[in-house]
Design an enzyme around this catalytic site. Sequence first.
Site, short mmCIF file in Angstrom:
data_model
loop_
_atom_site.label_atom_id
_atom_site.label_comp_id
_atom_site.label_asym_id
_atom_site.label_seq_id
_atom_site.Cartn_x
_atom_site.Cartn_y
_atom_site.Cartn_z
N GLU A 48 0.81 -1.22 0.00
CA GLU A 48 0.00 0.00 0.00
C GLU A 48 0.85 1.28 0.00
O GLU A 48 0.94 2.00 1.01
CB GLU A 48 -0.97 -0.01 1.20
CG GLU A 48 -1.93 -1.18 1.15
CD GLU A 48 -2.96 -1.18 2.27
OE1 GLU A 48 -2.83 -0.39 3.22
OE2 GLU A 48 -3.92 -1.97 2.20
N GLU A 106 -6.05 -7.96 -0.43
CA GLU A 106 -6.68 -7.72 0.89
C GLU A 106 -8.13 -7.35 0.66
O GLU A 106 -8.44 -6.51 -0.20
CB GLU A 106 -6.02 -6.56 1.65
CG GLU A 106 -4.73 -6.90 2.33
CD GLU A 106 -4.16 -5.73 3.13
OE1 GLU A 106 -4.93 -4.88 3.62
OE2 GLU A 106 -2.93 -5.68 3.24
O1 IFM Z 1 -4.66 -3.55 8.86
C1 IFM Z 1 -4.53 -2.93 7.62
C2 IFM Z 1 -3.35 -3.49 6.86
O2 IFM Z 1 -2.17 -3.33 7.58
C3 IFM Z 1 -3.19 -2.79 5.53
N1 IFM Z 1 -4.43 -2.75 4.80
C4 IFM Z 1 -5.63 -2.34 5.48
C5 IFM Z 1 -5.77 -3.13 6.77
C6 IFM Z 1 -7.06 -2.68 7.51
O3 IFM Z 1 -7.00 -1.33 7.83
#
Ligand code: IFM
Length: 443
Positions: free
Chosen positions: A167, A351
Amino acid sequence: MLPRRSDFPDGFVFGVATSAYQIEGHGQGGAGQTHWDTFAATPGNVVRAENGARACDHLNRWPEDLDLIRDGGFDAYRFSTSWARVLPEGRGQVNAEGLDFYDRLVDGMLERGIKPALTLYHWELPVALADLGGWRNRDIGNWFADYTEIIARRLGDRLWSVAPINEPWCVAWLSHFMGIHAPGLRDIRAAARAMHHVLYAHGRAIQVLRGEGVKNLGAVCNLEYPHPASDSPEDAAAARRYDAIYNRFFVSGIFKGAYPTEVLEGLEPHLPQGWQDDFGVIGQKLDWLGLNYYTCKRVAAVDEAWPSYAEPAGPLPKTEMGWEIYPEGLGHFLRTIARDYTGGLPLYVTENGMAAPDRLLPLGQITDDDRIDYLDRHLQVCRTAIGEGVPLKGYFTWSLLDNYEWSLGYDKRFGLVHVDFETLTRTPKESWHRLRAALAGNG
Ligand code: IFM
């Protein structure tokens, strides 16, 4: 009802994701201090000033955690190595105990038939490098390349996939412009430099990984669907700016060798000298792109300095994070990223998941119907996209375990498996059981 494995093409990869600082217990095993430790120690940054010193104690309980992945029927585990655990000072002396831990972890996955999907940086910047300017300093490209080489040489022969940085928007914008994540800066120049250097470091890492013969290399970007807050042309333009900063900047840099004009309007004066010459490094060929998707935003124009927008609350049902639930946004990104940037390159949802309150039943079961419904709706969107020809090859749920949710501490629970942070007992929630049934073919 969750879709079954057989509703997806053969070979579609189902996985779960975590990250090092959020679960391992960073106060143990010789890891160095990270900028999250110092950020959390500063009042007002993190709920109850909580940090990742103990977290889920995965460092010691990893065999049990890998068993949960295997027993859930998942094919892959998206995990991360911590830069500060491997190199406590960020450079120089390796912490052998840390590297040995990751070695055992990868072998543990392979013994259980789980594909190791590695991320090299999920936000544990060693403080020694933060002291040198961290992501604002162009040298981070070489520091990160050196760390990458150590991991590639030790683990590279057994990894299923590697992505350098989780990210980039969070690493750069959330942390250097919005001040919400470490290092907590609110400074346009710092943000501009971090936005560029995070991509430069990504490219340097890919060069090193290719050089070391590591296979299946990708990138992982997070995306949020921006709805203009009204029909006004001003709000439409604000939503385009939001989209450019959040969603298009990083994929444009990697796949088009250019930054969106809407971003340059604000950041160009602050980008490091010679930034235009770095696209050769940034645009290294990739084997896949991962999309992290959770929510949408409402965007309204405001009479303020660039980027001149606000984020009013929206009307849809929300997760515990206050994030609107909008699966259609995932479908939008799967289609448009393939159409505009990646073509036939494999895509993964790396994710997706929600923070939700758990309900403890008398016999010790934990129900989380909202999460099951959230996963179902997003998986249905994935099926539709595949039907339309999007080359989507896998889906990872965030997260295996309840864990350290950064500035929000341990309050927000994203896990398929409940963690009691007093006893560290793991209890699979209803969502874990339902996914296991779906992957086994029972729906
Ligand atoms: O927990 C985070 C993760 O570290 C990165 N993506 C989003 C998740 C939820 O906020």
